[in-house]
Design an enzyme around this catalytic site. Structure first.
Site, short mmCIF file in Angstrom:
data_model
loop_
_atom_site.label_atom_id
_atom_site.label_comp_id
_atom_site.label_asym_id
_atom_site.label_seq_id
_atom_site.Cartn_x
_atom_site.Cartn_y
_atom_site.Cartn_z
N GLY A 148 32.62 76.20 59.48
CA GLY A 148 32.29 75.44 58.18
C GLY A 148 33.59 74.85 57.68
O GLY A 148 34.65 75.49 57.24
N SER A 149 33.73 73.59 57.16
CA SER A 149 34.87 73.11 56.90
C SER A 149 34.52 71.33 56.42
O SER A 149 33.35 71.06 56.20
CB SER A 149 35.88 72.94 58.06
OG SER A 149 35.14 72.60 59.00
N ARG A 150 35.82 70.50 56.32
CA ARG A 150 35.69 69.16 55.94
C ARG A 150 36.65 68.44 56.63
O ARG A 150 37.63 68.76 57.16
CB ARG A 150 35.65 69.29 54.53
CG ARG A 150 35.99 67.96 53.79
CD ARG A 150 36.03 68.20 52.29
NE ARG A 150 36.72 67.15 51.53
CZ ARG A 150 37.27 67.40 50.42
NH1 ARG A 150 36.90 68.19 49.62
NH2 ARG A 150 38.17 66.37 49.81
#
Length: 249
Positions: free
Chosen positions: A207-209
């Site tokens: 989960g990240s960007r």
């Protein structure tokens, strides 16, 4: 027909196949599988089935599907799968606007368009280069683990900047940002490496960007709320006319 090549590289007939699992994820899948097996033997299917499902989810997280990247020097492609959550003018990362002793020219401090792509745990987390060229800088910065969807995550979270320069001098910076669940940014490249557009350059676990800083004079070709595909979706086109930002259904 027997012996016919079937793939998505322009040969044979179109066909679907299970995506491969990146080597980085195989150890996590193996650990989860062993735990599931022990749980099943010790406690039966009531415990074993949920753990088996968890094993499947871990392997799915590290899936590494084949992507077909548009071959056009005008295109800057998406470095990550996910949802476009932010588009706006900001200053480039300050770590890339100063001399670092590497000999690579620092970026200008003038504001540029930043596109932020949020990756949920259900998205493919293999990141790809938006252009082909030479990796000039890879800068890792430890930090917090705030919700990656927040704007301040660009300045406060664990992150890694990668600057790629093309032979004609075009430079694109993109930043891998850890999120609430992510605790590890894994690079596949280092300064001096020659890479192709759409080539795998790293991943962020769980989960990240990813933020992309477009070169001056280019405008985004994607919209807020649009889901995009790493290595395939065109983020921007060099010399393109502005588009109206909005919500994509």
């Amino acid at each position: 027909m027997p012996g016919e090549i079937l793939d998505n590289q322009g040969r044979g007939e179109a066909s679907w196949s299970w995506p491969s699992i990146h080597p980085e994820g195989r150890k996590f899948g193996a650990i989860a599988g062993v735990v599931a097996l022990v749980g099943w033997i010790a406690f039966g299917p009531l415990v074993g089935l949920p753990l088996a499902l968890l094993t499947y989810c871990v392997l799915a997280f590290f899936r590494d599907p084949v992507r077909v990247t548009p071959q056009d020097d005008r295109y800057i492609v998406a470095p990550a799968d996910g949802l476009v959550t932010l588009i706006g003018k900001v200053a480039p990362p300050r770590e890339l606007t100063v001399e670092d002793g590497s000999g690579s020219q620092p970026m200008s401090t003038e504001p540029v368009t930043r596109i932020s792509i949020f990756m949920s745990v259900f998205d493919v987390h293999i990141n790809r280069s938006p252009i082909g060229g030479t990796v000039r800088r890879v800068i890792y910065i430890p930090g917090k683990f705030l919700n990656a969807d927040l704007d301040k995550a660009s300045e406060e979270n664990e992150r890694q900047h990668i600057l790629v320069e093309r032979g004609d001098g075009l430079r694109v910076c993109f930043t891998q940002i850890a999120g609430l669940v992510a605790r590890r940014i894994v690079p596949f490249v280092k300064p001096g490496d020659m890479i192709a557009s759409g080539q795998r350059i790293g991943l962020i676990r769980f989960g990240s960007r990813v933020d992309v800083y477009l070169p001056a004079g280019t405008e985004p070709k994607v919209l807020m709320g649009q889901r995009i595909v790493a290595g395939e979706t065109v983020l921007a086109e060099l010399g393109s006319a502005p588009v109206i930002e909005g919500i994509s259904q």
